[in-house]
Write an enzyme that holds these catalytic residues in place. Structure first.
Site, PDB file in Angstrom:
ATOM      1  N   ASP A  43       0.833  -1.194   0.000  1.00 44.36           N
ATOM      2  CA  ASP A  43       0.000   0.000   0.000  1.00 44.36           C
ATOM      3  C   ASP A  43       0.875   1.254   0.000  1.00 44.36           C
ATOM      4  O   ASP A  43       2.099   1.181   0.117  1.00 44.36           O
ATOM      5  CB  ASP A  43      -0.953   0.008   1.198  1.00 44.36           C
ATOM      6  CG  ASP A  43      -0.199   0.043   2.527  1.00 44.36           C
ATOM      7  OD1 ASP A  43       1.043  -0.061   2.512  1.00 44.36           O
ATOM      8  OD2 ASP A  43      -0.847   0.179   3.571  1.00 44.36           O
TER       9      ASP A  43
ATOM     10  N   ASP B 181       1.350   4.971   1.844  1.00 41.54           N
ATOM     11  CA  ASP B 181       1.008   5.908   2.920  1.00 41.54           C
ATOM     12  C   ASP B 181       1.110   7.321   2.366  1.00 41.54           C
ATOM     13  O   ASP B 181       2.163   7.709   1.839  1.00 41.54           O
ATOM     14  CB  ASP B 181       1.960   5.734   4.101  1.00 41.54           C
ATOM     15  CG  ASP B 181       1.837   4.361   4.739  1.00 41.54           C
ATOM     16  OD1 ASP B 181       0.703   3.944   5.018  1.00 41.54           O
ATOM     17  OD2 ASP B 181       2.871   3.709   4.949  1.00 41.54           O
TER      18      ASP B 181
ATOM     19  N   ASP C 208      -3.577   4.647   2.307  1.00 42.44           N
ATOM     20  CA  ASP C 208      -3.962   5.177   3.618  1.00 42.44           C
ATOM     21  C   ASP C 208      -3.675   6.673   3.597  1.00 42.44           C
ATOM     22  O   ASP C 208      -2.515   7.090   3.532  1.00 42.44           O
ATOM     23  CB  ASP C 208      -3.162   4.512   4.742  1.00 42.44           C
ATOM     24  CG  ASP C 208      -3.530   3.052   4.920  1.00 42.44           C
ATOM     25  OD1 ASP C 208      -4.513   2.603   4.319  1.00 42.44           O
ATOM     26  OD2 ASP C 208      -2.805   2.344   5.649  1.00 42.44           O
TER      27      ASP C 208
ATOM     28  N   LYS D 224      14.808  -5.598   5.695  1.00 42.36           N
ATOM     29  CA  LYS D 224      13.373  -5.786   5.903  1.00 42.36           C
ATOM     30  C   LYS D 224      12.945  -7.196   5.516  1.00 42.36           C
ATOM     31  O   LYS D 224      12.146  -7.835   6.224  1.00 42.36           O
ATOM     32  CB  LYS D 224      12.579  -4.748   5.107  1.00 42.36           C
ATOM     33  CG  LYS D 224      12.659  -3.336   5.665  1.00 42.36           C
ATOM     34  CD  LYS D 224      11.835  -2.356   4.856  1.00 42.36           C
ATOM     35  CE  LYS D 224      10.354  -2.618   4.971  1.00 42.36           C
ATOM     36  NZ  LYS D 224       9.539  -1.570   4.339  1.00 42.36           N
TER      37      LYS D 224
END
Length: 757
Positions: free
Chosen positions: A129, A131, A183, A244
Site C-alpha cells: 500500500d 502511505d 492510507d 526488511k
C-alpha cells in the site's frame, strides 16, 4: 578487534546528553573530515570489485521474494498518485469557493499529496500500500476532510473499499484507487496556500497546529529526514530492502507485537550507512549485523543530534522524562518532536532480536568468506521446534466481518499478554510468532471464523524442588479483561466474539497445525547456533523483571494487585515430554447449567473447565485458583492482596519491579524463594544491559522450571505514569472500566500446569 572497539566507541558516544561529536583526526590535529550522524565514520573504505559481486548476488537472492517492483507497476502507482493529487486540488478549490474566498485566492490556494513510509523511502514491495498525506491550507477544516472529501471519494468510480477511521490516534481514510491500496492522512497548515514546492522538514510549520495535524505530519517529516541524513540513497535503499526481508523471514517484523516496524528498521540501516558512508549494500548488510549485535542497549540510536525548536512539544529526553529512562531499545526519530519508535519493545522481544542480530552476523560472515549463499540469510526459523511449551491464543467470531475487526483488536493487545507472562516469576521468556494461523476446518464449527497465535514459553529450571505447579490464570485473565473492556468501550463487542488460551507442548502442536509446518527443517535451536558461532560464550538472557508498556496505545495492563508467591505439594508425575496427552482447551458452556463434570486432571497439566456443573464427587481445588464464568454477565474475581509491595516513588515509578508470582491460593503456605529479599538499584539497569550468564546452561529448549534464578538478574523497573500523562481517548480504556456486562458470553479462563525437574 579494531572494528569492535570502534563500534563500542560509537555506542558510548550515544550514552550522554548533550551528544558530543568525535573527530577521526582529533589526535593528529588535522581538520576533521565531513561525516554523517552524531559521530565520525568507522570506515571510509571504498568498495572493492568483490564487494560489487556480492551485492549483485544479494540482488539475485532477493528477487524470488518479490521485493522489487517492475516498471509497469511503478508507473501505475505514479499515475494513481497524480490523479489523487489533482483530485485533492479540485476539492480544496471547491471548499475555498464555498467559504467565499475571492477568485484570485482560489486560483492559488493549492494543496498537495505527500507520500511517506516504504513508498517514499523507495523500498516498497509488489502489491504494497501507499502511505500518503493530504496537506491543506488553514481555511480547510479536518471535518471537511472527513465529510465533503469523503463523499467526493465515494462518487469516484475508480475508488473501492472506502472507509474512514476518524477517531484513531492518527485519523485516516483508507481506500483502493484503481487497485492500489492507499492510507490517506490529513494535515492543515497555518498557511494561506500550499505551494507545490513546499518542504515539510521545516520545524516552523508545526507552529500553532493541533496535535492530530502534528502526528499526521510526523510520518513525512521523519521519512524525509532519514533520506537527508544518509550519504548514499541507493545503497541505503538496497540495504534496507535486504534487512526488511530478513526481518520478515525471521519473524521479527512487527511493531504491534513488540518487535520493530518499518521506520525503526530504516533508522538502524541509516545509522549503519552513516558509519560506513562509502560501502555498498553487501558490505552494509554485514556491518549492520556487526554494529547491532554489539550495541549495548538501552543506549539510544540517533541519526542526528536532537534539537529543541522551542515549540513546547513533548520529545524523547531521559534527562527530563523519567519514563524515557526505562525504554529498553530506544531508536529515536530524527525529526522534531523526537520520539522513540520502539516503545512497544519488551524484554522478551529485545532478547529475541539481539539473538537474531548475532545469528545474522554469523551467517553473513560465512557468506563473505564464500562458505554460504545469500539465500541462507533469508531462511525462516522453525518456531515450532524451538520451544517445548506454547500458549495457543485463539480469537473467534461468528461472521467474517466481525472476525476481521476482532482479530485486529486482539492482535494489537497480544503484547499485553506477553508482558503479563514476562512478569510471572517462573517464566524466563515469552516469544510470540507474528504470523497468525487459521483454525483447521475439521476442528471448528462451520459458522465460526478463527485465528490462532502461538507464544513460545521458556520456564526457569528447578533447583530446590522436584516439581512446581504454575498457575497462569492471572496472566491470561488480565489480558482477556483488557481486550473485552476495550471492545466494549468502543462498541465493537458482538455475539460470538471470544478469546481462548490453551497450554500445549511441542508434541501436541500437530493437533493445531499441519505436520509439515511443525516438523519443517528440524535444526538446532538459535541458542545452540549462537554458542557455536561465538565459542560457547553466547547465552540467552534471563528475564527477571517486568517490561515497560509505554506505547501510545494505552493498555490497562493487570488491574489486580500482585498476589503472594505460593508453593503447592507436587504429586509424582512423569516428565512433561515423556508422553503425548491431548491439550486441554479452555471453554465455557453455552447454557448457565450444565450436566457435564470437570475433566479428569492429567499428570503434568491441570486445566479445569470453568462454568460446568460439578459432579457428585468434585475434584478438590484451591480456593482462588479458578475464575468463574457466568453466562450473560461477567464476574471479576477478587484476588488476594499482597503482604508487601515496593514503596512508590514519585510519579508512580517503582525503582524495583520484582516478577509477579503466579495466581494465589488462600489455602497454601507462602513459598520461600531464594534471593527474594535481594534488591537492586536503578543504576544497575544502565550499567549492565544483560544479566551475566549462569553455568553456561541452555535455556532455549528446557521443560523444567526453576523457582528462583541463581544468577543476579538485571532489574528492569516498571513504570506506570504513561496512563495518566496521555490525552484521554474513548479508544483507550482505564482500569476502572468494567468488563462488559451485556448478554454476551465472556470467557473466563483458568490454566494451570505442573513441571518436573
Amino acid at each position: 578487534y579494531k572494528v569492535s572497539s570502534l563500534v563500542t566507541m560509537v555506542i558510548n558516544c550515544t550514552s550522554f546528553f548533550p551528544i558530543s561529536r568525535i573527530s577521526n583526526n582529533m589526535l593528529s590535529g588535522q581538520q576533521p573530515q565531513k561525516h554523517y550522524g552524531i559521530t565520525s565514520s568507522i570506515s571510509l573504505a571504498f568498495p572493492r570489485e568483490i564487494d560489487h559481486m556480492y551485492t549483485q548476488k544479494l540482488i539475485e537472492a532477493m528477487k524470488p521474494f518479490g521485493v522489487f517492483e517492475d516498471e509497469d507497476e511503478l508507473n501505475h502507482r505514479l499515475a494513481v498518485l497524480g490523479k489523487l493529487n489533482s483530485f485533492v486540488k479540485n476539492w480544496i478549490a471547491e471548499i475555498s469557493e464555498s467559504k467565499n474566498l475571492p477568485p484570485s485566492a482560489i486560483a492559488n490556494v493549492g494543496g498537495k499529496i505527500f507520500t511517506f513510509g516504504s513508498y517514499r523511502l523507495g523500498v516498497h514491495t509488489k502489491g504494497a500500500d501507499i502511505d500518503a498525506l493530504c496537506v491543506a491550507p488553514r481555511h480547510v477544516e479536518r471535518s471537511d476532510f472527513f465529510s465533503s472529501f469523503f463523499e467526493k471519494l465515494k462518487q469516484h468510480e475508480e475508488i473501492k473499499d472506502l472507509r474512514a477511521v476518524e477517531d484513531a490516534f492518527v485519523p485516516v481514510i483508507k481506500f483502493k484507487f484503481d487497485g492500489i491500496e492507499i492510507d490517506l492522512l490529513f494535515a492543515r497548515l497555518a498557511l494561506q496556500s500550499i505551494p507545490d514546492n513546499l518542504d515539510l522538514r521545516g520545524d516552523s510549520l508545526l507552529r500553532n497546529l493541533d496535535i492530530r495535524c502534528i502526528r499526521s505530519l510526523n510520518g513525512c517529516r521523519v521519512t524525509d529526514e532519514i533520506l537527508y541524513l544518509v550519504p548514499n540513497k541507493e545503497n541505503f535503499r538496497l540495504t534496507l530492502r535486504a534487512i526488511k526481508l530478513w526481518a520478515k523471514r525471521r519473524g521479527i517484523y512487527s511493531n504491534m507485537l513488540g518487535f520493530l516496524g518499518g521506520v525503526s528498521w530504516a533508522m538502524l540501516v541509516a545509522r549503519t550507512c552513516q558509519l560506513y558512508p562509502n560501502a555498498v549494500a553487501a558490505t552494509l548488510v554485514h556491518k549492520f549485523f556487526l554494529v547491532f549485535s554489539k550495541w549495548e542497549w538501552p543506549n539510544p540510536v540517533l541519526l542526528k543530534q536532537p534539537e529543541d525548536s522551542n515549540l513546547n512539544l513533548p520529545v524523547w529526553d531521559p534527562r527530563v522524562n523519567p519514563a524515557d529512562r526505562y525504554h529498553l531499545m530506544p531508536i529515536i526519530t530524527p525529526a522534531y518532536p523526537q520520539q522513540n519508535s520502539t516503545y512497544n519493545v519488551s524484554t522478551s522481544t529485545r532478547t529475541i532480536m539481539s539473538e537474531e542480530f548475532k545469528y545474522g552476523l554469523a551467517v553473513t560472515d560465512e557468506i563473505l568468506q564464500g562458505k554460504a549463499e545469500w539465500s541462507k540469510l533469508f531462511e525462516p526459523p522453525n518456531f515450532f521446534q524451538k520451544y517445548k511449551h506454547y500458549i495457543v491464543l485463539t480469537a473467534s467470531a461468528s461472521t467474517e466481518e466481525n472476525h476481521l475487526e476482532w482479530v485486529g483488536l486482539v492482535e494489537s493487545k497480544i503484547r499485553v499478554l506477553v508482558g503479563n507472562l514476562e512478569r510471572n516469576e517462573y517464566i524466563t521468556l515469552a516469544h510470540v510468532n507474528p504470523q497468525s494461523f487459521p483454525w483447521s476446518k475439521e476442528s471448528r464449527n462451520e459458522n465460526d471464523f478463527v485465528s490462532m497465535w502461538f507464544i513460545g514459553i521458556i520456564f526457569k529450571k528447578l533447583e530446590n524442588a522436584d516439581c512446581v505447579n504454575i498457575d497462569l490464570t492471572y496472566d491470561i485473565q488480565s489480558f482477556t479483561d483488557t481486550v473485552y473492556r476495550q471492545a466494549n468501550n468502543i462498541n465493537m463487542l458482538k455475539e460470538g466474539m471470544t478469546i481462548e488460551a490453551t497450554h500445549v507442548r511441542k508434541k501436541q502442536l500437530h493437533q493445531y497445525l499441519p505436520s509439515e509446518l511443525v516438523h519443517r527443517g528440524k535444526k538446532k535451536s538459535l541458542g545452540d547456533l549462537n554458542r557455536s558461532s561465538n565459542g560457547g560464550g553466547s547465552k540467552r538472557c534471563s528475564l527477571d523483571n517486568s517490561q515497560l508498556d509505554s506505547s501510545r496505545d494505552t493498555d490497562t495492563g493487570t488491574p489486580f494487585s500482585s498476589p503472594v508467591p505460593v508453593k503447592k505439594v507436587c504429586k509424582a508425575t512423569s516428565s512433561p515430554d515423556d508422553s503425548i496427552t491431548p491439550p486441554a482447551p479452555l471453554f465455557v458452556d453455552s447454557s448457565p447449567v450444565s450436566d457435564s463434570s470437570p475433566p479428569k486432571q492429567e499428570q503434568g497439566m491441570s486445566i479445569p473447565v470453568i462454568g460446568a456443573k460439578p459432579s457428585a464427587k468434585p475434584t478438590a481445588a484451591p480456593v482462588s485458583s479458578t475464575i468463574p464464568t457466568v453466562v450473560g454477565r461477567s464476574v471479576i474475581p477478587r484476588m488476594s492482596s499482597p503482604t508487601s509491595s515496593p514503596p512508590d516513588l514519585p510519579n508512580g515509578l517503582n525503582g524495583v519491579a520484582p516478577k509477579r508470582p503466579h495466581s494465589p491460593s488462600l489455602e497454601e503456605p507462602p513459598k520461600k524463594l531464594k534471593d527474594t529479599e535481594q534488591m537492586f538499584s536503578d543504576d544497575s539497569a544502565f550499567k549492565e544491559p544483560y544479566p551475566p550468564p549462569s553455568n553456561g546452561q541452555d535455556l532455549v529448549d528446557t521443560p523444567t522450571v526453576e523457582g528462583a534464578a541463581v544468577t543476579k538478574p538485571m532489574p528492569i523497573p516498571t513504570i506506570d505514569t504513561s496512563r495518566t500523562q496521555r490525552l484521554p481517548s474513548k479508544e483507550l480504556p482505564d482500569s476502572s472500566s468494567p468488563v462488559p456486562t451485556s448478554n454476551l458470553r465472556v470467557i473466563k479462563n483458568s490454566i494451570r500446569l505442573t513441571l518436573n525437574r
